[in-house]
Design an enzyme around this catalytic site. Structure first.
Site, PDB file in Angstrom:
ATOM      1  N   LYS A 105     -19.657 -17.058   0.510  1.00  0.00           N
ATOM      2  CA  LYS A 105     -18.233 -16.769   0.699  1.00  0.00           C
ATOM      3  C   LYS A 105     -18.147 -15.689   1.778  1.00  0.00           C
ATOM      4  O   LYS A 105     -18.416 -14.516   1.523  1.00  0.00           O
ATOM      5  CB  LYS A 105     -17.596 -16.299  -0.607  1.00  0.00           C
ATOM      6  CG  LYS A 105     -16.108 -16.049  -0.465  1.00  0.00           C
ATOM      7  CD  LYS A 105     -15.485 -15.680  -1.788  1.00  0.00           C
ATOM      8  CE  LYS A 105     -13.969 -15.638  -1.711  1.00  0.00           C
ATOM      9  NZ  LYS A 105     -13.436 -14.936  -0.568  1.00  0.00           N
ATOM     10  N   ARG A 112      -9.556 -16.786   7.351  1.00  0.00           N
ATOM     11  CA  ARG A 112      -9.592 -18.243   7.325  1.00  0.00           C
ATOM     12  C   ARG A 112      -9.091 -18.793   8.653  1.00  0.00           C
ATOM     13  O   ARG A 112      -8.104 -18.285   9.195  1.00  0.00           O
ATOM     14  CB  ARG A 112      -8.727 -18.777   6.203  1.00  0.00           C
ATOM     15  CG  ARG A 112      -8.945 -20.249   5.948  1.00  0.00           C
ATOM     16  CD  ARG A 112      -8.782 -20.556   4.511  1.00  0.00           C
ATOM     17  NE  ARG A 112      -9.154 -21.895   4.148  1.00  0.00           N
ATOM     18  CZ  ARG A 112      -9.099 -22.335   2.895  1.00  0.00           C
ATOM     19  NH1 ARG A 112      -8.701 -21.530   1.934  1.00  0.00           N
ATOM     20  NH2 ARG A 112      -9.453 -23.558   2.596  1.00  0.00           N
ATOM     21  N   GLU A 141     -19.110 -11.942   0.546  1.00  0.00           N
ATOM     22  CA  GLU A 141     -18.455 -11.416  -0.649  1.00  0.00           C
ATOM     23  C   GLU A 141     -19.016 -11.985  -1.934  1.00  0.00           C
ATOM     24  O   GLU A 141     -18.702 -11.505  -3.012  1.00  0.00           O
ATOM     25  CB  GLU A 141     -16.982 -11.845  -0.619  1.00  0.00           C
ATOM     26  CG  GLU A 141     -16.034 -10.897   0.027  1.00  0.00           C
ATOM     27  CD  GLU A 141     -14.599 -11.387  -0.206  1.00  0.00           C
ATOM     28  OE1 GLU A 141     -14.300 -12.552   0.126  1.00  0.00           O
ATOM     29  OE2 GLU A 141     -13.799 -10.601  -0.725  1.00  0.00           O
ATOM     30  N   LYS A 181     -18.441 -25.380  -5.453  1.00  0.00           N
ATOM     31  CA  LYS A 181     -17.563 -26.533  -5.253  1.00  0.00           C
ATOM     32  C   LYS A 181     -18.170 -27.807  -5.818  1.00  0.00           C
ATOM     33  O   LYS A 181     -19.370 -28.027  -5.722  1.00  0.00           O
ATOM     34  CB  LYS A 181     -17.331 -26.751  -3.743  1.00  0.00           C
ATOM     35  CG  LYS A 181     -16.743 -25.544  -3.053  1.00  0.00           C
ATOM     36  CD  LYS A 181     -16.619 -25.764  -1.547  1.00  0.00           C
ATOM     37  CE  LYS A 181     -16.008 -24.543  -0.893  1.00  0.00           C
ATOM     38  NZ  LYS A 181     -15.927 -24.663   0.562  1.00  0.00           N
ATOM     39  N   ARG A 236      -4.497 -24.503  -5.765  1.00  0.00           N
ATOM     40  CA  ARG A 236      -5.520 -23.591  -6.272  1.00  0.00           C
ATOM     41  C   ARG A 236      -6.246 -24.414  -7.324  1.00  0.00           C
ATOM     42  O   ARG A 236      -5.718 -24.676  -8.391  1.00  0.00           O
ATOM     43  CB  ARG A 236      -4.857 -22.354  -6.891  1.00  0.00           C
ATOM     44  CG  ARG A 236      -5.837 -21.288  -7.285  1.00  0.00           C
ATOM     45  CD  ARG A 236      -5.139 -20.050  -7.751  1.00  0.00           C
ATOM     46  NE  ARG A 236      -4.327 -19.454  -6.706  1.00  0.00           N
ATOM     47  CZ  ARG A 236      -4.812 -18.753  -5.693  1.00  0.00           C
ATOM     48  NH1 ARG A 236      -6.114 -18.556  -5.585  1.00  0.00           N
ATOM     49  NH2 ARG A 236      -4.013 -18.249  -4.778  1.00  0.00           N
ATOM     50  N   LYS A 242     -14.424 -19.222  -7.045  1.00  0.00           N
ATOM     51  CA  LYS A 242     -14.965 -18.110  -6.238  1.00  0.00           C
ATOM     52  C   LYS A 242     -15.665 -17.128  -7.161  1.00  0.00           C
ATOM     53  O   LYS A 242     -15.148 -16.778  -8.217  1.00  0.00           O
ATOM     54  CB  LYS A 242     -13.876 -17.443  -5.407  1.00  0.00           C
ATOM     55  CG  LYS A 242     -12.617 -17.076  -6.138  1.00  0.00           C
ATOM     56  CD  LYS A 242     -11.571 -16.502  -5.171  1.00  0.00           C
ATOM     57  CE  LYS A 242     -10.235 -16.333  -5.850  1.00  0.00           C
ATOM     58  NZ  LYS A 242      -9.150 -15.908  -5.019  1.00  0.00           N
TER      59      LYS A 242
HETATM   60  P1  ATP Z   1      -6.285 -16.129  -3.020  1.00  0.00           P
HETATM   61  O1  ATP Z   1      -6.437 -14.723  -3.498  1.00  0.00           O
HETATM   62  O2  ATP Z   1      -4.910 -16.612  -2.926  1.00  0.00           O
HETATM   63  O3  ATP Z   1      -7.276 -17.080  -3.632  1.00  0.00           O
HETATM   64  P2  ATP Z   1      -7.553 -15.324  -0.792  1.00  0.00           P
HETATM   65  O4  ATP Z   1      -7.409 -15.634   0.647  1.00  0.00           O
HETATM   66  O5  ATP Z   1      -7.424 -13.907  -1.223  1.00  0.00           O
HETATM   67  O6  ATP Z   1      -6.593 -16.177  -1.531  1.00  0.00           O
HETATM   68  P3  ATP Z   1     -10.169 -15.329  -1.558  1.00  0.00           P
HETATM   69  O7  ATP Z   1     -10.245 -14.703  -2.867  1.00  0.00           O
HETATM   70  O8  ATP Z   1     -10.515 -14.461  -0.404  1.00  0.00           O
HETATM   71  O9  ATP Z   1      -8.814 -15.976  -1.370  1.00  0.00           O
HETATM   72  O10 ATP Z   1     -11.047 -16.657  -1.547  1.00  0.00           O
HETATM   73  C1  ATP Z   1     -10.802 -17.784  -0.760  1.00  0.00           C
HETATM   74  C2  ATP Z   1     -11.032 -17.516   0.715  1.00  0.00           C
HETATM   75  O11 ATP Z   1     -12.404 -17.341   1.000  1.00  0.00           O
HETATM   76  C3  ATP Z   1     -10.637 -18.671   1.579  1.00  0.00           C
HETATM   77  O12 ATP Z   1      -9.257 -18.629   1.842  1.00  0.00           O
HETATM   78  C4  ATP Z   1     -11.474 -18.496   2.834  1.00  0.00           C
HETATM   79  O13 ATP Z   1     -10.766 -17.739   3.763  1.00  0.00           O
HETATM   80  C5  ATP Z   1     -12.663 -17.672   2.358  1.00  0.00           C
HETATM   81  N1  ATP Z   1     -13.964 -18.350   2.424  1.00  0.00           N
HETATM   82  C6  ATP Z   1     -15.106 -17.777   2.878  1.00  0.00           C
HETATM   83  N2  ATP Z   1     -16.148 -18.604   2.767  1.00  0.00           N
HETATM   84  C7  ATP Z   1     -15.677 -19.767   2.249  1.00  0.00           C
HETATM   85  C8  ATP Z   1     -16.283 -21.009   1.896  1.00  0.00           C
HETATM   86  N3  ATP Z   1     -17.576 -21.223   2.032  1.00  0.00           N
HETATM   87  N4  ATP Z   1     -15.463 -21.973   1.374  1.00  0.00           N
HETATM   88  C9  ATP Z   1     -14.146 -21.760   1.208  1.00  0.00           C
HETATM   89  N5  ATP Z   1     -13.520 -20.597   1.519  1.00  0.00           N
HETATM   90  C10 ATP Z   1     -14.278 -19.592   2.029  1.00  0.00           C
END
Ligand code: ATP
Length: 634
Positions: free
Chosen positions: A293, A298, A448, A453, A467, A473
């Site tokens: 991650k 994004r 992070e 998946k 979602r 995550k």
């Molecule tokens: P939310 O809190 O609404 O879920 P967020 O943007 O805060 O949104 P995150 O907790 O940061 O979400 O987790 C999802 C984000 O992680 C994605 O939006 C993307 O930007 C990022 N990301 C990084 N690596 C990956 C990956 N391998 N696959 C999918 N997303 C990834």
């Protein structure tokens, strides 16, 4: 559909085209919605109105009405269509137009708390010498668009003159002035959620197409709602959606509203999880994959049919100007077919990259890059793009292919290059120790944590805007807390004392209630800020101070602790960490569900989230999900 002879048809269309829709007709409906609290009844009011427009007017008018209902002027991804004017300019306009001193308007505003109502009251109190021509929907829509788009040094005067023109034409007996001002403020606050508008549209079309509307099968209605939602998540553009539904029929919508390079789709989102064993429980017996991650921004990369490259943010904002370096190298990684690059949509994370040490840099470094008009030769913070999905390739949408297949398309057609364009590091394993090691390694590699998946079958399809439980995550840093950070809206602040004198000392945060459109307080936060953070937050937030809290802020009016010293327009999101969540006598998140609100204990500031729109903040439903999950574990 009613069958008309060609002549009749021409006459019918001609009449439809020339007929104006009075703005008061729309504001009467908004009044009805405001007075109603049942979601079902609100949906019925919305769909009946849309149906009436479909029958009596044109698609073009329906599109404008839908936008006025959700207080927008075009699709999210089109720039410069934001309203959200400040109270100063609106007070000035109301005062000038209705001939009342601005001190009086301000005083009324302090008392009533809603500038819309103040405008309405001022309008009704004003003697009318002559009757101005009534406002109509086209006129309001066009003027609001002009106001949103007007920039530069004369823009303030231009805006006031347009507002005055409309305010003068408002009918004193309707609620036109009230809703016009609220639209200009950027929020109608009638408890109309966007999802209700989508359902209303689906129902209106089903009724429009039905021969006998009394005999509509409820299953058909549900189906139509799913179709509209699905189509909108692929093409988040009401105009395209409505035109296609009108032309081809609601149930054929998905054949005509499919992913299109150049139109950003709403990204798929993940659910948080607290441990690897929770992951293993969820995906028991299924084949799944873990990816790093990455901690960046994004980036949805679109390669259009004409070869143009565009990059969109999580929030559908066009970021192409921000990443000229990515635009110019993108084609180097795509294997061309007969000299031509195929069209595609990639889902990626843009991460800051250290070209000397060849490694990922923290998010903070990425956030120092300029946001607009970046000149390639001035770039000091370099980017590596990590692609984790492909959604469209060579004229074909891929979202209903398995992740395994999508990966294969990506690997066959793109050539990674270290430090510029890479595929997300991934591991397919269901062994607890191996996954633990992979999680630790991801953190050592400046990520992070992991994204887990589903790999095969229907459950691994890409689900735009959802979602989904098929993406989890696993954030290393948050495993000890509630499993994830929260992104909350800053709605107020407390004056700093001691070392913090001159800045704000703490902030009041709120979650977003997606059903009511209200912001519900969740905590006061004063920890995690450096001196520089506090100084820059003061500079950023000071101009957004407002004299009266927004009517859609839900907070405890009796407890002085829950009332900040200053209130803000909702413009900024803090990402915060919390030890845990608890029911609170003062805070209000998800209070309708529990009687009491949920609040964060020991909240800690992590960073500003400027890649999220305000309505993308953590929702009150998510806050209650965090709370429930925590309760079930403890
Ligand atoms: P939310 O809190 O609404 O879920 P967020 O943007 O805060 O949104 P995150 O907790 O940061 O979400 O987790 C999802 C984000 O992680 C994605 O939006 C993307 O930007 C990022 N990301 C990084 N690596 C990956 C990956 N391998 N696959 C999918 N997303 C990834």
């Amino acid at each position: 559909l009613i069958k008309l002879s060609e002549k009749e048809h021409e006459k019918h269309v001609g009449e439809k085209l020339s007929a104006k829709i009075p703005y008061s007709k729309l504001t009467d409906v908004l009044d009805k919605i405001e007075a109603e609290s049942s979601r079902l009844k609100i949906t019925a009011i919305v769909s009946e109105f849309f149906l009436e427009i479909l029958k009596q007017s044109t698609v073009d008018k329906l599109v404008k009405i839908v936008y006025l209902f959700i207080n927008r002027l075009g699709p999210d991804y089109e720039p410069d269509l934001e309203l959200g004017l400040g109270e100063t300019i609106l007070i000035k306009a109301i005062s000038e137009c209705y001939g009342r001193p601005s001190t009086k308007i301000k005083k009324d505003y302090q008392e009533v708390g809603d500038l819309g109502l103040v405008a309405q009251k001022s309008r009704s109190g004003q003697p009318t010498m002559f009757k101005p021509a009534p406002l109509d929907v086209d006129q309001v829509f066009e003027n609001l668009t002009k106001i949103a788009k007007s920039t530069g040094k004369d823009s303030q005067a231009k805006k006031i003159s347009l507002i005055n023109k409309m305010l003068t034409a408002c009918n004193a007996k309707s609620s036109e002035a009230k809703f016009l001002i609220r639209s200009l403020e950027g929020k109608l606050r009638i408890g109309l959620a966007e999802k209700t508008v989508l359902i209303g549209l689906a129902q209106a079309f089903v009724n429009y197409e039905a021969k006998d509307s009394k005999r509509i099968n409820p299953e058909k209605l549900t189906q139509s709602e799913d179709v509209v939602r699905e189509a909108f998540s692929q093409i988040p553009n009401y105009e395209i959606l409505i035109r296609n539904a009108y032309e081809y029929g609601i149930f054929n919508l998905l054949d005509h509203c499919q992913l299109t390079p150049g139109i950003p789709l709403k990204p798929m989102l993940a659910k948080p999880t607290k441990s690897i064993s929770e992951v293993l429980d969820r995906f028991q017996g299924e084949e799944f994959t873990c990816e790093y991650k990455y901690d960046g921004e994004r980036a949805q990369v679109h390669l259009l049919h004409d070869g143009t490259v565009r990059i969109y943010s999580r929030n559908s904002e066009d970021m192409s100007e921000r990443y000229p370096d990515l635009i110019s190298i993108m084609k180097d990684f795509i294997k061309t077919q007969e000299g031509q690059a195929p069209s595609m949509i990639l889902d990626c994370e843009a991460v800051a990259w250290d070209r000397v040490a060849n490694k990922i840099l923290p998010f903070q470094v990425l956030s120092t890059r300029k946001r607009k008009d970046v000149d390639e030769k001035d770039i000091t913070v370099h980017i590596c793009l990590f692609a984790f999905d492909i959604l469209y390739f060579d004229n074909e949408p891929l979202i209903t292919k398995s992740l395994k297949e999508r990966r294969q398309v990506m690997e066959e057609n793109l050539t990674p290059m270290d430090g510029k364009f890479q595929f997300a590091t991934a591991k397919n394993s269901s062994n607890l120790d191996e996954l633990q090691q992979f999680l630790d390694q991801s953190v050592k590699d400046s990520c992070e944590g992991l994204m887990v998946k589903m790999l095969n079958g229907k459950e691994s399809y890409y689900e735009p805007s959802k979602r989904s439980r098929n993406w989890l995550k696993l954030k290393k840093d948050y495993l000890a807390g509630v499993g994830d950070s929260l992104d909350l809206v800053v709605i107020g602040a407390y004056i700093g004392r001691g070392k913090r004198t001159g800045n704000y000392g703490g902030f009041l945060l709120a979650s977003y209630n997606q059903d009511t459109g209200e912001y519900e307080t969740t905590c006061k936060i004063g920890t995690g800020f450096s001196d520089e953070d506090l100084a820059s937050l003061h500079t950023k937030l000071k101009p957004t101070e407002i004299s009266v809290p927004k009517p859609y802020y839900v907070y405890d009016t009796t407890n002085s602790n829950a009332k900040p010293d200053v209130w803000f327009e909702p413009t900024t999101i803090f990402e915060v960490l919390t030890a845990d969540l608890s029911l609170s006598p003062i805070y209000k998140a998800a209070h309708q569900e529990y009687g009491k609100g949920i609040s964060l204990r020991f909240p800690r500031f992590l960073r500003i989230r400027d890649d999220k729109g305000i309505e993308d903040a953590t929702s009150s439903t998510q806050v209650s999900e965090f709370y429930e999950r925590q309760a079930s574990v403890n």
